[in-house]
Structures are given as C-alpha cells and as structure tokens.
Design a protein around this motif. Structure first.
Motif, PDB file in Angstrom:
ATOM      1  N   GLY A 156      44.183  45.591  45.843  1.00  0.00           N
ATOM      2  CA  GLY A 156      42.930  46.092  45.292  1.00  0.00           C
ATOM      3  C   GLY A 156      41.936  44.976  45.035  1.00  0.00           C
ATOM      4  O   GLY A 156      40.728  45.131  45.271  1.00  0.00           O
ATOM      5  N   SER A 157      42.433  43.820  44.563  1.00  0.00           N
ATOM      6  CA  SER A 157      41.540  42.692  44.313  1.00  0.00           C
ATOM      7  C   SER A 157      40.941  42.167  45.614  1.00  0.00           C
ATOM      8  O   SER A 157      39.751  41.817  45.673  1.00  0.00           O
ATOM      9  CB  SER A 157      42.315  41.580  43.604  1.00  0.00           C
ATOM     10  OG  SER A 157      42.816  42.043  42.365  1.00  0.00           O
ATOM     11  N   ALA A 158      41.765  42.118  46.659  1.00  0.00           N
ATOM     12  CA  ALA A 158      41.257  41.624  47.952  1.00  0.00           C
ATOM     13  C   ALA A 158      40.171  42.541  48.499  1.00  0.00           C
ATOM     14  O   ALA A 158      39.141  42.091  49.016  1.00  0.00           O
ATOM     15  CB  ALA A 158      42.414  41.501  48.947  1.00  0.00           C
ATOM     16  N   LEU A 217      38.246  44.534  46.776  1.00  0.00           N
ATOM     17  CA  LEU A 217      37.050  44.414  45.935  1.00  0.00           C
ATOM     18  C   LEU A 217      36.259  43.159  46.294  1.00  0.00           C
ATOM     19  O   LEU A 217      35.023  43.190  46.364  1.00  0.00           O
ATOM     20  CB  LEU A 217      37.466  44.378  44.463  1.00  0.00           C
ATOM     21  CG  LEU A 217      36.326  44.265  43.449  1.00  0.00           C
ATOM     22  CD1 LEU A 217      35.379  45.448  43.569  1.00  0.00           C
ATOM     23  CD2 LEU A 217      36.879  44.169  42.041  1.00  0.00           C
ATOM     24  N   ILE A 218      36.968  42.064  46.513  1.00  0.00           N
ATOM     25  CA  ILE A 218      36.278  40.811  46.878  1.00  0.00           C
ATOM     26  C   ILE A 218      35.561  40.973  48.217  1.00  0.00           C
ATOM     27  O   ILE A 218      34.424  40.510  48.396  1.00  0.00           O
ATOM     28  CB  ILE A 218      37.292  39.666  46.938  1.00  0.00           C
ATOM     29  CG1 ILE A 218      37.814  39.371  45.512  1.00  0.00           C
ATOM     30  CG2 ILE A 218      36.666  38.411  47.539  1.00  0.00           C
ATOM     31  CD1 ILE A 218      38.913  38.350  45.465  1.00  0.00           C
ATOM     32  N   ASN A 272      48.140  44.922  42.157  1.00  0.00           N
ATOM     33  CA  ASN A 272      46.714  44.640  42.016  1.00  0.00           C
ATOM     34  C   ASN A 272      46.192  43.678  43.083  1.00  0.00           C
ATOM     35  O   ASN A 272      44.982  43.479  43.192  1.00  0.00           O
ATOM     36  CB  ASN A 272      46.428  44.060  40.636  1.00  0.00           C
ATOM     37  CG  ASN A 272      46.707  45.070  39.549  1.00  0.00           C
ATOM     38  OD1 ASN A 272      46.536  46.266  39.781  1.00  0.00           O
ATOM     39  ND2 ASN A 272      47.133  44.591  38.387  1.00  0.00           N
ATOM     40  N   HIS A 273      47.119  43.028  43.835  1.00  0.00           N
ATOM     41  CA  HIS A 273      46.648  42.050  44.828  1.00  0.00           C
ATOM     42  C   HIS A 273      45.777  42.709  45.891  1.00  0.00           C
ATOM     43  O   HIS A 273      44.690  42.225  46.235  1.00  0.00           O
ATOM     44  CB  HIS A 273      47.841  41.359  45.479  1.00  0.00           C
ATOM     45  CG  HIS A 273      48.518  40.384  44.557  1.00  0.00           C
ATOM     46  ND1 HIS A 273      47.844  39.712  43.583  1.00  0.00           N
ATOM     47  CD2 HIS A 273      49.823  39.990  44.488  1.00  0.00           C
ATOM     48  CE1 HIS A 273      48.676  38.928  42.924  1.00  0.00           C
ATOM     49  NE2 HIS A 273      49.902  39.085  43.457  1.00  0.00           N
ATOM     50  N   ASN A 325      53.376  43.591  41.864  1.00  0.00           N
ATOM     51  CA  ASN A 325      51.974  43.338  41.562  1.00  0.00           C
ATOM     52  C   ASN A 325      51.126  44.133  42.538  1.00  0.00           C
ATOM     53  O   ASN A 325      50.830  43.684  43.651  1.00  0.00           O
ATOM     54  CB  ASN A 325      51.685  41.835  41.672  1.00  0.00           C
ATOM     55  CG  ASN A 325      50.357  41.478  41.041  1.00  0.00           C
ATOM     56  OD1 ASN A 325      49.550  42.362  40.759  1.00  0.00           O
ATOM     57  ND2 ASN A 325      50.144  40.190  40.828  1.00  0.00           N
TER      58      ASN A 325
END
Length: 323
Positions: free
Chosen positions: A291-293, A295-296, A288-289, A286
């Motif tokens: 990248g998501s962090a 972005l947040i 995307n973890h 995964n």
C-alpha cells in the motif's frame, strides 16, 4: 431553660421528655440536666449488690451531642470507684466511643442501667477502665457516699431514695446485668460481622484485581504457558549467536513475542521429547508495504502531472505574448 432552646429541635424535645420522666429519684438511679445546660446531665447510680461495689453510690456526668438521639452520649464518672477512671470519658458500647453500636431507641435511663450492669465486668484495657482489687473497690464503695459534686452540689448520701427492705433489689440489678449482656453481645456480633464483611470485601477486591490482571494479559500468559509445556529447543540453536537469535535471515527484527519464544528455546535446548512450537508462532505480516509503494507511485505521478501542467501553461503564455 425552655426559652434558651429551640423547642422544635428533635434533641431538645427528646431531652425535655426524658428530664420529665427521670425527675424523681429512685432507689437505684437518678439523673437530671444542669439548670443552665440541657445537654449536660449529672447522674447518681447505686452499686450492684453482691459485688465489690455493693453499698456504694457513684456520681457522674453525661454529655449529649446536638444530634442526640441519633448519636450517643459521652459518660464520665466523678466518684472514685476502682472500675472507671475519674474525669475521663469511658469506653462502653452505649457511649460516644462506639457510635456504630448506639441505637436511637436507647435513652439516658438505658445508659444508667447499663452502667450499673457494666460495673462488675472486667475492664480488659478499654479506654477509661480500671481493674482495682476487690478490697480497694469495697473501700471506695464505703467512702463514695461522702462525695459531693461541686457543679450540681449533689450529696450522694441523699441522692437516691433509701433502699426498701421489702423491695426486690436483685430484680432491678438482674435487669441491669441482662441489658449489659445484651449490649455486649450486640457489640461483639457487630464487630464480628464488620470484620467478616471487611474480609469479604478485601477478598472480592483481590479477586477483581486478579481477574483484571488476567484479562489484560491473557494472550501473553496463554503463549507463555504453552511455551512452558510444549516449547522445544535444539542444540543447533544454542550454537547461534545472540544476534542471529534475535533477527531472522532477511534482517527484519523479530517481534517481541517471537524473540521471547526463541530465547526460551535456547535456554531449554536440553529438554527431551518436547514438540516444536516455534513454527506455530507466526511472524506478523507487514501488509502495509504494498500500500505504501502504491501511494508513493500515485503521489509521484500527480506531482509530475502538476509540474508538466505548469510548464505547459508557462510555455503557452510566452507563445501568446510573442504573437
């Protein structure tokens, strides 16, 4: 009659030409259209010699479609004969029951000769066919000359020219038999070819469906076949609970593919000397973890900056107002 029809029509032109050619009766056949209907003809044919129909003269109707000669005529016998049903469209390769075998080069004369050739053949359950005994057919042949058509007022005793003792009757009927044989042969060959073509099309369709199905699920079948040949199961795995089989140690659910591998391993745990394949099936990472962090975090900082700016502007406006 000519004033009733469009003389430029191919069917009308063809029928007018055939009517002129068949105007005179022969010893074996005669046909002409009705006076008020060019597309309905009445005919008379002599029964083939050396057969159960020898000595008989048979009368009938020919109904021609507006698309003639591109489409075949329908043939109806009116005289009881023991071979064809009376008043019913008969099924021949030159009739409307078989438009796939009809050829535009054939004519009404062709149909008349073919009828003579078909009479001694077996009905074999075809539409409008009969299989009377030879005695019954001979009796009907003798009685046929008494028949008189109510529509065209044709008397069969005078419908055809009398037989010439010096003429070669067998030659004419040999031609009729040969024509009937050729038409039958063409029909049978066409049917066989059509069935073969349909069989090839069906095989090709099944093959395409198989190939399509294989291409759509190639990855799944590759893994499954590998599992069938190479998957190993251990006795220790068999003792684990179903939940432990379906979830790894970190609590994240297995993918459907890995779950199938693990279940297959559990069911085949007794299989000896099979290399372990589970290690070759990797869990999808995964990615995307992270990248998501990020972005947040960026959104949080942007929101904080916006809030700080609004507070600063409000404080600056209040300071100027007090001044």
């Amino acid at each position: 009659m000519e004033s009733k029809y469009n003389l430029k029509s191919p069917a009308v032109k063809r029928l007018m030409k055939e009517a002129a050619e068949l105007r005179g009766a022969t010893e074996h056949y005669h046909a002409q259209p009705l006076e008020d209907n060019l597309f309905e003809w009445h005919f008379s044919v002599r029964g083939p010699p050396d057969s159960d129909f020898d000595g008989g003269i048979y009368h009938g109707r020919i109904l021609l479609p507006p698309e003639y000669p591109m489409k075949p005529p329908s043939i109806i016998l009116l005289t009881p004969n023991g071979r064809f049903e009376v008043g019913k469209k008969i099924c021949l390769s030159i009739s409307g029951h078989h438009p796939e075998t009809w050829q535009p080069s054939w004519s009404i004369r062709t149909a008349l000769i073919a009828i003579i050739g078909f009479m001694p053949t077996k009905g074999e359950g075809a539409i409008g066919s009969l299989d009377y005994t030879p005695e019954e057919r001979r009796f009907l042949a003798k009685k046929s000359q008494e028949f008189c058509c109510e529509t065209c007022s044709c008397s069969l005793s005078s419908a055809l020219l009398p037989l010439d003792p010096n003429s070669d009757i067998s030659l004419e009927h040999h031609m009729a038999n040969e024509l009937a044989h050729q038409i039958n042969f063409k029909t049978e060959s066409s049917s066989v070819g059509k069935r073969a073509s349909e069989g090839e099309d069906a095989s090709a369709e099944v093959s395409n469906l198989t190939l399509d199905g294989a291409s759509n699920s190639s990855s799944f079948e590759t893994v499954e076949s590998s599992l069938t040949e190479q998957a190993e199961a251990s006795a220790a795995t068999k003792t684990k609970s179903p939940q432990s089989l379906l979830s790894p140690n970190n609590g994240r659910p297995h993918s459907p593919l890995r779950r199938r591998v693990v279940l297959y391993q559990r069911d085949n745990s007794e299989a000896p000397n099979i290399p372990r394949l589970i290690a070759d099936v990797q869990e999808p990472q995964n990615d995307n973890h992270m990248g998501s962090a990020v972005l947040i975090l960026v959104l949080t900082l942007a929101l904080a900056a916006l809030i700080f700016r609004r507070i600063y502007l409000a404080h600056d406006i209040k300071f100027q107002y007090e001044l």
